[in-house]
Scaffold this active site. Structure first.
Site, mmCIF file in Angstrom:
data_model
loop_
_atom_site.group_PDB
_atom_site.id
_atom_site.type_symbol
_atom_site.label_atom_id
_atom_site.label_comp_id
_atom_site.label_asym_id
_atom_site.label_seq_id
_atom_site.Cartn_x
_atom_site.Cartn_y
_atom_site.Cartn_z
ATOM 1 C CG ASP A 126 -7.650 2.802 9.289
ATOM 2 O OD1 ASP A 126 -6.718 3.568 9.714
ATOM 3 O OD2 ASP A 126 -8.594 3.240 9.384
HETATM 4 N N1 URA Z 1 -10.280 7.067 7.160
HETATM 5 C C1 URA Z 1 -10.251 5.906 7.548
HETATM 6 O O1 URA Z 1 -11.200 5.812 8.558
HETATM 7 N N2 URA Z 1 -9.458 4.869 7.612
HETATM 8 C C2 URA Z 1 -8.643 4.998 6.272
HETATM 9 O O2 URA Z 1 -8.121 3.932 6.196
HETATM 10 C C3 URA Z 1 -8.755 6.027 5.652
HETATM 11 C C4 URA Z 1 -9.509 7.136 5.872
#
Ligand code: URA
Length: 237
Positions: free
Chosen positions: A102
């Site tokens: 993310d």
């Molecule tokens: N899980 C998440 O919630 N965000 C990420 O960036 C990676 C795994």
């Protein structure tokens, strides 16, 4: 776009030095036109003919391990003009991230132009382990820890962590640091897991991917994977 002599050399046709000689001698045609300029940039889609022979082009495979900073997007380009993980790597090759983190997640992300390896690492049957450190709101109850260990249904499918450990509890601030290893590649999966338990993720960092770790790479820094590491990743198939 790459320099003409590099594209010729990368194809295995001849060495870069020989390729330069061929160009200077006027023996190389790009899209039907003789090119004698050494610095000419071409793409892998251009037709390159050397002494009447059409060049079969193979892009060199590149592999990078990046410590992704917060506020960088995991894609090749962004319509909102935000910085992408690809912008952080110095290369002319069209690389892309394997999977995604993310915008606000930090840590280990691999980038490559190797589609075959990308498929291997992304295939659910190959069970590639990813370890995250999550700072979460609150202190997990025994029931929640047991529920996590058993697996939690997310969007109709169970997600069962491979390993799970509470690293630290801050009773004053009412937060916890937890280490969680999963093989799942679904988007936002860690945040969704904790959301189900009513413990929102405040910060998230990926510390390892298969056998690879961040070691002492600082935020925004990257390194090239060794051939040995690439072979080991291929062996996860
Ligand atoms: N899980 C998440 O919630 N965000 C990420 O960036 C990676 C795994």
């Amino acid at each position: 776009m790459e320099r003409l002599q590099k594209v010729i050399a990368n194809s295995g046709f001849t060495s870069r030095r020989k390729a330069e000689e061929l160009i200077k001698e006027g023996k190389v045609k790009v899209n039907g036109k003789i090119i004698k300029e050494l610095g000419t940039k071409v793409s892998y889609e251009d037709s390159i003919i050397i002494d009447g022979v059409l060049l079969k082009k193979e892009e060199n495979k590149e592999y990078y391990l990046l410590n992704k900073p917060r506020g960088v997007i995991c894609s090749v380009s962004d319509d909102k003009n935000r910085k992408t993980v690809v912008d952080l790597i110095e290369t002319d090759t069209r690389i892309y991230p394997i999977g995604r983190l993310d915008y606000d997640t930090t840590g280990l992300i691999l980038l490559t132009n190797d589609g075959e390896l990308t498929n291997i690492l992304s295939h659910p049957n190959n069970n590639v382990e990813k370890t995250y450190i999550a700072k979460i709101e609150g202190i997990l109850s025994k029931e929640n820890i047991d529920a996590l260990k058993k697996g939690i249904i997310i969007d109709g499918r169970k997600c069962k962590p491979v390993r799970f450990k509470v690293r630290k509890k801050d009773l004053e601030k009412n937060t916890s640091m937890v280490e969680i290893t999963i093989v799942e590649g679904r988007n936002h999966i860690v945040k969704k897991l904790f959301h189900e338990l009513k413990h929102e993720v405040i910060k998230l960092k990926r510390e390892s991917y298969a056998f690879l770790t961040l070691d002492n790479l600082k935020s925004g820094e990257y390194r090239i994977l060794s051939i040995k590491e690439v072979k080991k990743l291929y062996s996860l198939k």
